[in-house]
Design a protein around this motif. Sequence first.
Motif: not given
Length: 145
Positions: A62, A65, A69, A112, A115-116, A119, A123-126, A129
């Motif tokens: 977290y 990420m 961001s 990993s 993280l997946k 993410t 929705n795979h969009n920073y 966040i």
Amino acid sequence: MIIIDAVSALITRTREHASRSGIGPTCLALVLFGTLFANVLAASETSTLESRYNKHLTCAVYHRMVAGSFKRSGKGILAAPALDRMTAMIEKSEAMSEALGNDKAAYLSDWSETLKRLTAQINHNYKNIRQLKTRYQTRCTALQD
């Protein structure tokens, strides 16, 4: 099923021994209780450590990420505290991983997967966040204390 078979065998052997040696049912009950309690305690300690490991690993990811961001939005100076928190959580989670008997490859695999998962939650969009902050900020702050 294995535990049930083992307990059943233990009961049978203890009853046979108790009848030969004159030990009463109270002693038999104490032996069985002690055996079962030791097994339950060992299992709960492992699950507690595993739970704490997963929480610290999730917080490390977290914070990574959040730092990412900030860097992506051009606010790299704000990333430093998140990176410091991430480093602290990584150290704690790596120590817990070793205590659980995991090697470095298993730790990286867990990282990993976490993280997946996180993410996918944004929705795979920073730019999303904030969803992670809402979900994990309070939990991760509590772990740091």
